[in-house]
Design an enzyme around this catalytic site. Structure first.
Site, short mmCIF file in Angstrom:
data_model
loop_
_atom_site.label_atom_id
_atom_site.label_comp_id
_atom_site.label_asym_id
_atom_site.label_seq_id
_atom_site.Cartn_x
_atom_site.Cartn_y
_atom_site.Cartn_z
N HIS A 97 -7.23 4.60 -13.47
CA HIS A 97 -6.86 3.19 -13.31
C HIS A 97 -7.74 2.35 -14.25
CE1 HIS A 97 -6.28 -0.74 -11.52
NE2 HIS A 97 -5.20 -0.25 -10.94
N GLU A 169 0.38 0.22 -16.72
CA GLU A 169 -0.14 -1.03 -16.15
C GLU A 169 -0.85 -1.81 -17.25
OE1 GLU A 169 -0.75 -0.63 -11.57
OE2 GLU A 169 -2.59 -0.05 -12.57
N SER A 217 0.98 -7.04 -11.05
CA SER A 217 1.51 -8.22 -10.37
C SER A 217 2.94 -8.05 -9.86
CB SER A 217 1.42 -9.45 -11.29
OG SER A 217 0.09 -9.67 -11.70
N GLY A 238 -0.50 -3.45 -6.33
CA GLY A 238 -1.84 -3.75 -5.84
C GLY A 238 -1.78 -4.76 -4.71
P1 13P Z 1 -1.67 -6.03 -8.75
O1 13P Z 1 -0.36 -5.64 -8.17
O2 13P Z 1 -2.58 -6.72 -7.78
O3 13P Z 1 -1.51 -6.77 -10.04
O4 13P Z 1 -2.44 -4.68 -9.11
C1 13P Z 1 -1.79 -3.76 -9.92
C2 13P Z 1 -2.59 -2.53 -9.93
O5 13P Z 1 -3.63 -2.47 -10.54
C3 13P Z 1 -2.08 -1.40 -9.14
O6 13P Z 1 -2.78 -0.24 -9.42
#
Ligand code: 13P
Length: 263
Positions: A97, A169, A217, A238
């Site tokens: 990640h 991501e 997001s 997330g």
């Molecule tokens: P968000 O959905 O809070 O942007 O986070 C994404 C994420 O890093 C999932 O691993």
């Protein structure tokens, strides 16, 4: 092509929720998320909560993922937990990640070693790749993602690639809370590119079967616009995964998008 695959919705709880709070969320998720044959729902609680959550979930409904683990199987590594220790507990582990790469100094080599340790222990890696805002501004996104994918998959056999999931991501789109969001058409282009990189390494069939996720997001309002993309097989969520209504609606969007792709 990728339409017959189960859609994969992963909730990455990051460093949120103590054991009690996690248990409450699991109860709410049970109430609000029906079992869908076409959608696989995965929860990734903190290391501390994995064991208690594993006792509480209906395994027909939810699978578990770790957020990280150490690449050595056992030994004098104070503070670490190995993939070997997790093998009875989780189906998946998130690996590489961006928060681990950035805050914990995980290099391409460390990510590669973790992928190989996960696979060696029968845990399917959810490999995260993504470009920073600066790399994007310099038009280096493809190169960065290419190198992350190639090095993470280094040494895997064509059989081992079957269980691998890759999540794109873009770091500039993570937890922006109303700030910049990634345009779905740009995400489709990157997912196609990642599939091509995998095709070059492992052949066309492996690439077609690979599940590719989008993360950054994703919420109940945007989920469908990503999940309907031809090369998107799911989402890594997330913040919105901590809210049971949001997460249930994202799972429903996954079901809907999967249904539309079958038509
Ligand atoms: P968000 O959905 O809070 O942007 O986070 C994404 C994420 O890093 C999932 O691993």
């Amino acid at each position: 092509m990728s339409s017959m695959k189960r859609t994969l919705i992963v909730g990455n709880w990051k460093m949120h929720l103590n054991v009690q709070e996690a248990s409450l969320l699991v109860r709410r998720l049970h109430q609000h998320i029906p079992t869908h044959r076409s959608v696989e729902v995965v929860l990734a609680p903190s290391m501390l909560c994995l064991q208690p959550v594993s006792m509480e979930i209906d395994r027909h409904k939810f699978r578990l993922s770790a957020q990280n683990a150490y690449h050595r199987d056992d030994g004098a590594f104070t503070g670490e937990v190995s993939f070997t220790m997790l093998r009875e507990l989780v189906h998946y582990s998130i690996i590489g990640h961006s928060e681990r790469r950035i805050y914990f100094g995980e290099t391409l080599e460390i990510v590669r070693d973790k992928v190989s340790a996960a696979v060696r222990n029968g845990i399917a890696p959810i490999i995260c790749v993504g470009d920073t805002a600066a790399e994007r501004a310099n038009h280096e996104s493809k190169k960065v993602v290419h190198d992350q994918v190639v090095s993470a998959l280094h040494g895997l056999t064509s059989q081992e690639i079957d269980d691998v999931v890759i999540a794109y991501e873009p770091i500039w789109a993570i937890s922006t809370f109303g700030g910049e969001v990634a345009r779905p058409e740009d995400m489709q282009a990157m997912l196609v590119y990642i599939r091509q990189v995998v095709a070059d390494l492992f052949g066309k069939q492996a690439a077609e079967e690979l599940r590719l996720l989008y993360g950054g997001s994703v919420n109940q309002d945007t989920a469908h616009s990503y999940l309907e993309l031809p090369d998107c097989n799911g989402a890594l969520v997330g913040s919105a995964s901590l809210n049971y209504q949001q997460f249930a609606n994202i799972v429903a969007a996954g079901y809907q998008a999967n249904y539309e792709k079958q038509e």
